[in-house]
Write a protein that holds these residues in place. Structure first.
Motif, PDB file in Angstrom:
ATOM      1  N   THR A  49      -4.692   8.603   3.735  1.00 51.06           N
ATOM      2  CA  THR A  49      -5.394   7.600   2.935  1.00 51.06           C
ATOM      3  C   THR A  49      -5.500   6.265   3.659  1.00 51.06           C
ATOM      4  O   THR A  49      -6.542   5.603   3.625  1.00 51.06           O
ATOM      5  CB  THR A  49      -4.665   7.396   1.590  1.00 51.06           C
ATOM      6  OG1 THR A  49      -4.602   8.629   0.885  1.00 51.06           O
ATOM      7  CG2 THR A  49      -5.396   6.357   0.737  1.00 51.06           C
ATOM      8  N   ASN A  62       4.160  11.589   2.463  1.00 50.64           N
ATOM      9  CA  ASN A  62       3.893  10.759   3.634  1.00 50.64           C
ATOM     10  C   ASN A  62       2.585  11.173   4.303  1.00 50.64           C
ATOM     11  O   ASN A  62       1.822  10.325   4.775  1.00 50.64           O
ATOM     12  CB  ASN A  62       5.041  10.869   4.642  1.00 50.64           C
ATOM     13  CG  ASN A  62       6.277  10.107   4.206  1.00 50.64           C
ATOM     14  OD1 ASN A  62       6.267   9.431   3.180  1.00 50.64           O
ATOM     15  ND2 ASN A  62       7.340  10.207   4.972  1.00 50.64           N
ATOM     16  N   GLY A  96       1.401   4.275  -2.957  1.00 52.11           N
ATOM     17  CA  GLY A  96       1.280   5.713  -2.730  1.00 52.11           C
ATOM     18  C   GLY A  96       2.484   6.471  -3.269  1.00 52.11           C
ATOM     19  O   GLY A  96       2.353   7.550  -3.852  1.00 52.11           O
ATOM     20  N   GLU A 118       2.532  10.556  -3.937  1.00 57.80           N
ATOM     21  CA  GLU A 118       1.931  11.098  -2.722  1.00 57.80           C
ATOM     22  C   GLU A 118       2.975  11.339  -1.633  1.00 57.80           C
ATOM     23  O   GLU A 118       3.973  10.624  -1.530  1.00 57.80           O
ATOM     24  CB  GLU A 118       0.853  10.138  -2.199  1.00 57.80           C
ATOM     25  CG  GLU A 118      -0.319   9.974  -3.161  1.00 57.80           C
ATOM     26  CD  GLU A 118      -1.327   8.937  -2.689  1.00 57.80           C
ATOM     27  OE1 GLU A 118      -2.354   8.756  -3.381  1.00 57.80           O
ATOM     28  OE2 GLU A 118      -1.084   8.320  -1.635  1.00 57.80           O
ATOM     29  N   VAL A 176       4.134   5.790   8.605  1.00 59.01           N
ATOM     30  CA  VAL A 176       4.394   5.755   7.163  1.00 59.01           C
ATOM     31  C   VAL A 176       5.884   5.903   6.883  1.00 59.01           C
ATOM     32  O   VAL A 176       6.447   5.192   6.036  1.00 59.01           O
ATOM     33  CB  VAL A 176       3.605   6.869   6.431  1.00 59.01           C
ATOM     34  CG1 VAL A 176       4.040   6.966   4.966  1.00 59.01           C
ATOM     35  CG2 VAL A 176       2.112   6.607   6.520  1.00 59.01           C
ATOM     36  N   ILE A 201      -0.340   9.816   2.223  1.00 57.42           N
ATOM     37  CA  ILE A 201      -0.408   8.358   2.383  1.00 57.42           C
ATOM     38  C   ILE A 201      -0.981   8.009   3.753  1.00 57.42           C
ATOM     39  O   ILE A 201      -1.828   7.127   3.889  1.00 57.42           O
ATOM     40  CB  ILE A 201       0.987   7.721   2.208  1.00 57.42           C
ATOM     41  CG1 ILE A 201       1.488   7.904   0.772  1.00 57.42           C
ATOM     42  CG2 ILE A 201       0.943   6.233   2.553  1.00 57.42           C
ATOM     43  CD1 ILE A 201       2.911   7.439   0.544  1.00 57.42           C
ATOM     44  N   ASP A 204       0.834  -1.199   0.000  1.00 58.53           N
ATOM     45  CA  ASP A 204       0.000   0.000   0.000  1.00 58.53           C
ATOM     46  C   ASP A 204       0.871   1.252   0.000  1.00 58.53           C
ATOM     47  O   ASP A 204       0.581   2.239  -0.686  1.00 58.53           O
ATOM     48  CB  ASP A 204      -0.902   0.030   1.236  1.00 58.53           C
ATOM     49  CG  ASP A 204      -1.977  -1.047   1.212  1.00 58.53           C
ATOM     50  OD1 ASP A 204      -2.494  -1.384   2.298  1.00 58.53           O
ATOM     51  OD2 ASP A 204      -2.304  -1.534   0.112  1.00 58.53           O
ATOM     52  N   ILE A 205       1.939   1.206   0.791  1.00 54.73           N
ATOM     53  CA  ILE A 205       2.837   2.361   0.911  1.00 54.73           C
ATOM     54  C   ILE A 205       3.536   2.644  -0.414  1.00 54.73           C
ATOM     55  O   ILE A 205       3.580   3.789  -0.892  1.00 54.73           O
ATOM     56  CB  ILE A 205       3.892   2.119   2.007  1.00 54.73           C
ATOM     57  CG1 ILE A 205       3.228   1.953   3.386  1.00 54.73           C
ATOM     58  CG2 ILE A 205       4.930   3.239   2.012  1.00 54.73           C
ATOM     59  CD1 ILE A 205       2.586   3.199   3.924  1.00 54.73           C
ATOM     60  N   ARG A 210      -7.439   3.831  -7.399  1.00 54.57           N
ATOM     61  CA  ARG A 210      -8.019   4.934  -6.624  1.00 54.57           C
ATOM     62  C   ARG A 210      -9.494   5.013  -6.913  1.00 54.57           C
ATOM     63  O   ARG A 210      -9.932   4.713  -7.988  1.00 54.57           O
ATOM     64  CB  ARG A 210      -7.351   6.269  -6.987  1.00 54.57           C
ATOM     65  CG  ARG A 210      -5.864   6.312  -6.692  1.00 54.57           C
ATOM     66  CD  ARG A 210      -5.553   6.004  -5.244  1.00 54.57           C
ATOM     67  NE  ARG A 210      -6.215   6.936  -4.367  1.00 54.57           N
ATOM     68  CZ  ARG A 210      -5.669   8.088  -3.952  1.00 54.57           C
ATOM     69  NH1 ARG A 210      -4.462   8.411  -4.309  1.00 54.57           N
ATOM     70  NH2 ARG A 210      -6.340   8.882  -3.142  1.00 54.57           N
TER      71      ARG A 210
END
Length: 221
Positions: free
Chosen positions: A181, A175, A168, A173, A189, A178, A164-165, A221
């Motif tokens: 989200t 930190n 992002g 994106e 993060v 992220i 997932d990180i 997204r």
């Protein structure tokens, strides 16, 4: 070797305040132990381990945000001299095997009695591996029944949260975004990003973003 006059230092990492208080109270009755700190989540646990350098860390397996295994892996990188023992309610053989393969010095159940816990902490401080008696047969069955593990690619080393990180990062994106989200703190993060870079042997967020795009990890997204 541990001096008889020097207490074994212990750090407690568990998201349940009442449980931490109970373990602290229990250990304080024994002069051979010194609870030097507590943490309610993995991020704080890693920081406290760096600061306090405890001989033994009692770490919960299931915590919100960063899991116990993720915390274990990062903690071992920063505090390699600490013996990290999982203290959990999970009697799942897979959880046990994953924790030990990740470098845990032991796996204990939260229904453990006082004598067994103190004995396990002493053994862990001496460099021994400690596993709850109820889990030993499950560990043997798990290892005997497991086929030889195939080579693990760098991508396969990423946890679902780390995927997932990196998705992002691929979307450019920050930190902060992220974190918003994924409903995580920015510090969590940041640690995940560092772990992703280490696992993938990358040096920057840009490299991670390129890697994610090449491997179609941008997410939806």
């Amino acid at each position: 070797m541990q001096s008889a006059d020097t207490p074994i230092t212990v750090l407690l990492v568990d998201d349940h305040t009442l449980f931490r208080s109970g373990v602290r109270s229990l250990l304080q009755r024994h002069p051979e132990f010194s609870v030097v700190g507590e943490a309610a989540d993995g991020v704080e646990g890693i920081k406290r381990a760096q600061q306090l350098k405890p001989q033994v860390v009692l770490l919960d397996l299931n915590m919100p945000g960063m899991s116990g295994v993720e915390t274990l892996q990062l903690m071992l990188q920063d505090s390699p001299d600490s013996a990290i023992v999982m203290l959990t309610v999970s009697e799942d053989a897979t959880d046990l095997a994953v924790a030990l393969r990740a470098g845990a010095s032991g796996y204990l159940l939260k229904n453990i009695d006082t004598e067994s816990l103190t004995r396990a902490i002493r053994r862990a401080a001496e460099g021994q591996t400690v596993v709850a008696e109820a889990m030993t047969s499950k560990l043997v069955a798990q290892l005997h029944g497991a086929p030889s593990a195939p080579p693990v690619s760098d991508l396969d080393k990423l946890t679902p949260r780390e995927r997932d990180i990196i998705a992002g990062l691929a979307r450019g994106e920050s930190n902060k975004l992220i974190a918003r989200t994924l409903d995580l703190s920015e510090s969590t993060v940041k640690i995940h990003v560092q772990n992703v870079l280490k696992k993938l042997k990358l040096n920057s967020r840009v490299q991670a973003a390129v890697y994610a795009v090449e491997h179609r990890l941008t997410g939806e997204r």
